[in-house]
Design a protein around this motif. Structure first.
Motif, mmCIF file in Angstrom:
data_model
loop_
_atom_site.group_PDB
_atom_site.id
_atom_site.type_symbol
_atom_site.label_atom_id
_atom_site.label_comp_id
_atom_site.label_asym_id
_atom_site.label_seq_id
_atom_site.Cartn_x
_atom_site.Cartn_y
_atom_site.Cartn_z
ATOM 1 N N LEU A 64 5.852 -10.069 -1.624
ATOM 2 C CA LEU A 64 6.051 -8.943 -2.525
ATOM 3 C C LEU A 64 7.366 -9.085 -3.283
ATOM 4 N N GLY A 65 7.343 -8.708 -4.561
ATOM 5 C CA GLY A 65 8.534 -8.797 -5.390
ATOM 6 C C GLY A 65 8.683 -10.114 -6.112
ATOM 7 N N GLU A 66 7.827 -11.084 -5.768
ATOM 8 C CA GLU A 66 7.911 -12.394 -6.424
ATOM 9 C C GLU A 66 7.435 -12.304 -7.878
ATOM 10 N N GLU A 67 8.075 -13.082 -8.722
ATOM 11 C CA GLU A 67 7.727 -13.137 -10.147
ATOM 12 C C GLU A 67 6.731 -14.270 -10.382
ATOM 13 N N ASP B 244 0.837 -1.204 0.000
ATOM 14 C CA ASP B 244 0.000 0.000 0.000
ATOM 15 C C ASP B 244 0.870 1.251 0.000
ATOM 16 N N PRO B 245 0.500 2.264 -0.775
ATOM 17 C CA PRO B 245 1.316 3.482 -0.875
ATOM 18 C C PRO B 245 1.322 4.290 0.419
ATOM 19 N N ILE B 246 2.482 4.839 0.749
ATOM 20 C CA ILE B 246 2.635 5.657 1.952
ATOM 21 C C ILE B 246 2.682 7.131 1.539
ATOM 22 N N ARG C 70 3.123 -6.739 -6.424
ATOM 23 C CA ARG C 70 3.420 -5.429 -5.849
ATOM 24 C C ARG C 70 2.596 -5.106 -4.608
ATOM 25 N N GLY C 71 1.495 -5.813 -4.392
ATOM 26 C CA GLY C 71 0.669 -5.497 -3.237
ATOM 27 C C GLY C 71 -0.491 -6.462 -3.110
ATOM 28 N N VAL C 72 -1.233 -6.322 -2.012
ATOM 29 C CA VAL C 72 -2.402 -7.165 -1.778
ATOM 30 C C VAL C 72 -3.600 -6.291 -1.441
ATOM 31 N N LYS C 73 -4.756 -6.673 -1.943
ATOM 32 C CA LYS C 73 -5.990 -5.947 -1.644
ATOM 33 C C LYS C 73 -6.530 -6.360 -0.279
ATOM 34 N N ASP C 74 -6.485 -7.656 -0.004
ATOM 35 C CA ASP C 74 -6.946 -8.197 1.273
ATOM 36 C C ASP C 74 -5.755 -8.261 2.225
ATOM 37 N N SER D 266 -7.567 -12.314 -7.519
ATOM 38 C CA SER D 266 -8.200 -10.988 -7.599
ATOM 39 C C SER D 266 -7.765 -10.083 -6.445
ATOM 40 N N ASN D 267 -7.092 -10.658 -5.453
ATOM 41 C CA ASN D 267 -6.599 -9.873 -4.311
ATOM 42 C C ASN D 267 -5.102 -9.604 -4.380
ATOM 43 N N LEU D 268 -4.507 -9.877 -5.529
ATOM 44 C CA LEU D 268 -3.072 -9.647 -5.716
ATOM 45 C C LEU D 268 -2.850 -8.533 -6.728
ATOM 46 N N PHE D 269 -2.244 -7.428 -6.287
ATOM 47 C CA PHE D 269 -1.885 -6.346 -7.197
ATOM 48 C C PHE D 269 -0.536 -6.663 -7.840
#
Length: 219
Positions: free
Chosen positions: A178-181, A129-131, A158-162, A212-215
């Motif tokens: 985070l950062g995983e390919e 989530d952006p700071i 890059r992020g998670v919704k849940d 659907s919860n993975l950005f």
């Protein structure tokens, strides 16, 4: 100076207004904060009297500039503390939300600014989530989800919704951080589940609810 409850309301309304341009309804606020509608109405009137939001019965609630500033400052503190807890104290990303909920109400602006500098001005928290910076400006982040990635395409998580502890523990079990390919191998037309390869490691079968919860950002 504002109370914990007032800051929690302002933060909740900020998130709800981000999702709905018409504003936050009393029912939506009650649901998000797990509060009774009568209690929400009473608090909204109180916040309106303090010029922190614009409230009219049966209409969506919107924050004033002052209310938005307080809400963003609370979000900033919350996410900075999450970074500190994960990066410096080695908490798991599934553990830090509840602790940050307490720490976000510390009122010292000097402490917040020093924490930001100590952490080298991070742009994202451990969940992606952006700071917001000191001026209240959020960095841009892609809202593309893994469900939008087609077979044979590669994306970076890059992020998670849940951000619930249950979901984060599940991702940890999958060794997905985070950062995983992620390379999409297959997408099922029936239930929209996906088969993906995690880096050069294992193959995962992900349900639509998970993907659907993975950005992600397309590579």
């Amino acid at each position: 100076m504002y109370s914990f409850t007032e800051e929690n309301y302002l933060k909740a309304i900020l998130h709800l207004c981000d999702a709905n341009e018409k504003g936050a309804s009393t029912n939506a606020i009650a649901q998000k904060l797990d509060a009774k509608a009568a209690s929400v109405t009473e608090m909204l009137k109180k916040l309106s009297d303090k010029k922190l939001l614009n409230y009219k019965k049966y209409q969506g609630v919107k924050l004033t500039e002052t209310g938005k500033k307080v809400a963003i400052a609370t979000v900033r503190k919350h996410r900075l503390w999450e970074v500190f807890l994960v990066n410096k104290l080695e908490f798991g990303w599934e553990e830090v939300h509840e602790i940050a909920e307490q720490l976000e109400h510390i009122q010292s602006t000097k402490l917040t600014d020093k924490l930001d500098a100590f952490l080298a001005y991070p742009k994202y928290d451990p969940h992606g989530d952006p700071i917001p910076n000191k001026a209240g400006i959020f960095p841009n982040r892609s809202d593309q989800t893994l469900t939008e990635i087609e077979p044979h395409e590669i994306a970076i998580l890059r992020g998670v919704k849940d951000t619930s502890a249950e979901f984060l523990k599940y991702l940890k079990k999958l060794e997905l951080g985070l950062g995983e390919e992620l390379k999409v191998l297959e997408k099922e037309a029936y239930d929209h589940s996906m088969q993906v390869q995690l880096g050069n490691k294992k193959i995962l079968n992900l349900s639509q609810q998970v993907s659907s919860n993975l950005f992600v950002t397309k590579k």
